[in-house]
Design an enzyme around this catalytic site. Sequence first.
Site, PDB file in Angstrom:
ATOM      1  N   ASP A  83       0.849  -1.193   0.000  1.00 20.28           N
ATOM      2  CA  ASP A  83       0.000   0.000   0.000  1.00 20.28           C
ATOM      3  C   ASP A  83       0.891   1.252   0.000  1.00 20.28           C
ATOM      4  O   ASP A  83       1.824   1.351   0.802  1.00 20.28           O
ATOM      5  CB  ASP A  83      -0.867  -0.048   1.276  1.00 20.28           C
ATOM      6  N   ASP A 105       2.626   5.033  -5.602  1.00 22.56           N
ATOM      7  CA  ASP A 105       1.827   6.228  -5.330  1.00 22.56           C
ATOM      8  C   ASP A 105       2.583   7.464  -5.804  1.00 22.56           C
ATOM      9  O   ASP A 105       3.374   8.054  -5.077  1.00 22.56           O
ATOM     10  CB  ASP A 105       1.532   6.296  -3.823  1.00 22.56           C
ATOM     11  N   GLY A 183      -8.390   8.609   6.975  1.00 26.30           N
ATOM     12  CA  GLY A 183      -8.668   8.858   8.393  1.00 26.30           C
ATOM     13  C   GLY A 183     -10.131   9.178   8.629  1.00 26.30           C
ATOM     14  O   GLY A 183     -10.903   9.404   7.691  1.00 26.30           O
ATOM     15  N   THR A 235      -8.107   2.836   9.068  1.00 22.19           N
ATOM     16  CA  THR A 235      -8.471   3.535  10.302  1.00 22.19           C
ATOM     17  C   THR A 235      -9.527   2.764  11.099  1.00 22.19           C
ATOM     18  O   THR A 235      -9.419   2.648  12.330  1.00 22.19           O
ATOM     19  CB  THR A 235      -8.982   4.959   9.970  1.00 22.19           C
TER      20      THR A 235
HETATM   21  P1  13P Z   1      -8.760   4.888   5.924  1.00 23.26           P
HETATM   22  O1  13P Z   1      -7.891   5.857   6.647  1.00 23.26           O
HETATM   23  O2  13P Z   1     -10.095   5.465   5.607  1.00 23.26           O
HETATM   24  O3  13P Z   1      -8.887   3.589   6.642  1.00 23.26           O
HETATM   25  O4  13P Z   1      -8.035   4.587   4.517  1.00 23.26           O
HETATM   26  C1  13P Z   1      -6.994   3.655   4.471  1.00 23.26           C
HETATM   27  C2  13P Z   1      -6.239   3.707   3.200  1.00 23.26           C
HETATM   28  O5  13P Z   1      -6.602   4.340   2.230  1.00 23.26           O
HETATM   29  C3  13P Z   1      -5.010   2.915   3.140  1.00 23.26           C
HETATM   30  O6  13P Z   1      -4.366   3.034   1.910  1.00 23.26           O
HETATM   31  O1  G3H Z   2      -2.973   5.087   3.910  1.00 19.80           O
HETATM   32  C1  G3H Z   2      -2.179   4.505   4.636  1.00 19.80           C
HETATM   33  C2  G3H Z   2      -2.545   3.807   5.868  1.00 19.80           C
HETATM   34  O2  G3H Z   2      -3.570   4.464   6.544  1.00 19.80           O
HETATM   35  C3  G3H Z   2      -1.421   3.464   6.815  1.00 19.80           C
HETATM   36  O3  G3H Z   2      -0.321   4.267   6.703  1.00 19.80           O
HETATM   37  O4  G3H Z   2       1.243   2.531   7.704  1.00 19.80           O
HETATM   38  O5  G3H Z   2       2.101   4.546   6.530  1.00 19.80           O
HETATM   39  O6  G3H Z   2       1.003   4.740   8.773  1.00 19.80           O
HETATM   40  P1  G3H Z   2       1.090   4.006   7.482  1.00 19.80           P
HETATM   41 ZN    ZN Z   3      -4.541   5.072   1.147  1.00 20.08          ZN
END
Ligand code: 13P
Ligand code: G3H
Ligand code: ZN
Length: 307
Positions: A83, A105, A183, A235
Amino acid sequence: MITSVKEILTKAKEGGYAVGAFNTTNMETTRAIIEAAQQLRSPVIIQITEKTMEYAGGRQIFNIVKNMAEMYAPEIPIGIHLDHGKSFDICKRCVEIGFNSVMIDGSRKNLKDNISITKNVVDYAHSEGIDVQGELGSVPYIGEMEAGEVDWDNYMTLPKEAAEFVEETGIDTLAVAIGNAHGFVKERSVPDYDRLVRIVDNVSVPIVLHGASDWEKDRIDEVVSRGVSCFNVDTATRVAFINSIIKTVKSQNEVSFDIRKILGDAQEEVKKTVMKKMEDFCSSGKCVVTNDIQVEVDRISAEIGEE
Ligand code: 13P
Ligand code: G3H
Ligand code: ZN
């Protein structure tokens, strides 16, 4: 069954439902997602960020996901995805580790640079048989929303650019911005549904929505009916995990804290949250189970029950 993300999402697109791509950071969250998928017979994507790879070790967290998927849900299609990969190198590392999908990204770059970095990743990943997600437009983060820095018109995906982006890069799935934000934050009051329709009309790849884990069912239905095939969720599960920990810790006597009880309860709460999302996305029940497989499913369910 570890399955190509493109295949999972193409089926969702054709079937008119969406699949959840859930972030994991640890063993408990991973197991919660996999048990939810197994119990509801739902395809699922489990995703890992670069920060989680730094925290847990990239190969380590990948192996936790892969082992658990094979052990607890061998007949459920499960994709393992990077991700928000921000560089070619992190995408390459994930391909080498064994992820079957990576996101590059480049959403904060201009169109030309986003196309260039995304195409580089696609050329490499496709040569190894791995799927790629790109992002066009940009999904804001909670800090930006709070700082009042979000001018929605500058963040949202332009439908005419979407066609060019997909064609030039060769990506397998496309993340879009239609008023969604990462978020639990106040987003654009209504998502730009017309924009979504124009994007979907312009491209043939499955559409992914980030930052919608606080969306209610009616809003989910609105975008799925217009062609969204995947929701990223972080989130909602993170909040479920932490709230549960706070509750259990408060209820225990400090001298006899039991980590297994604290994390076990948290795992259960995450599982419930994931199951609710799978129901909302209508991915539950989408794995057809044959008789042979049913025997295996019963064996695994019994094993999980005994543990
Ligand atoms: P949320 O913060 O809505 O859970 O989105 C998560 C996200 O897009 C991870 O790539
Ligand atoms: O969009 C990303 C996720 O909410 C988690 O991000 O693992 O980089 O904190 P992170
Ligand atoms: Zn995301």
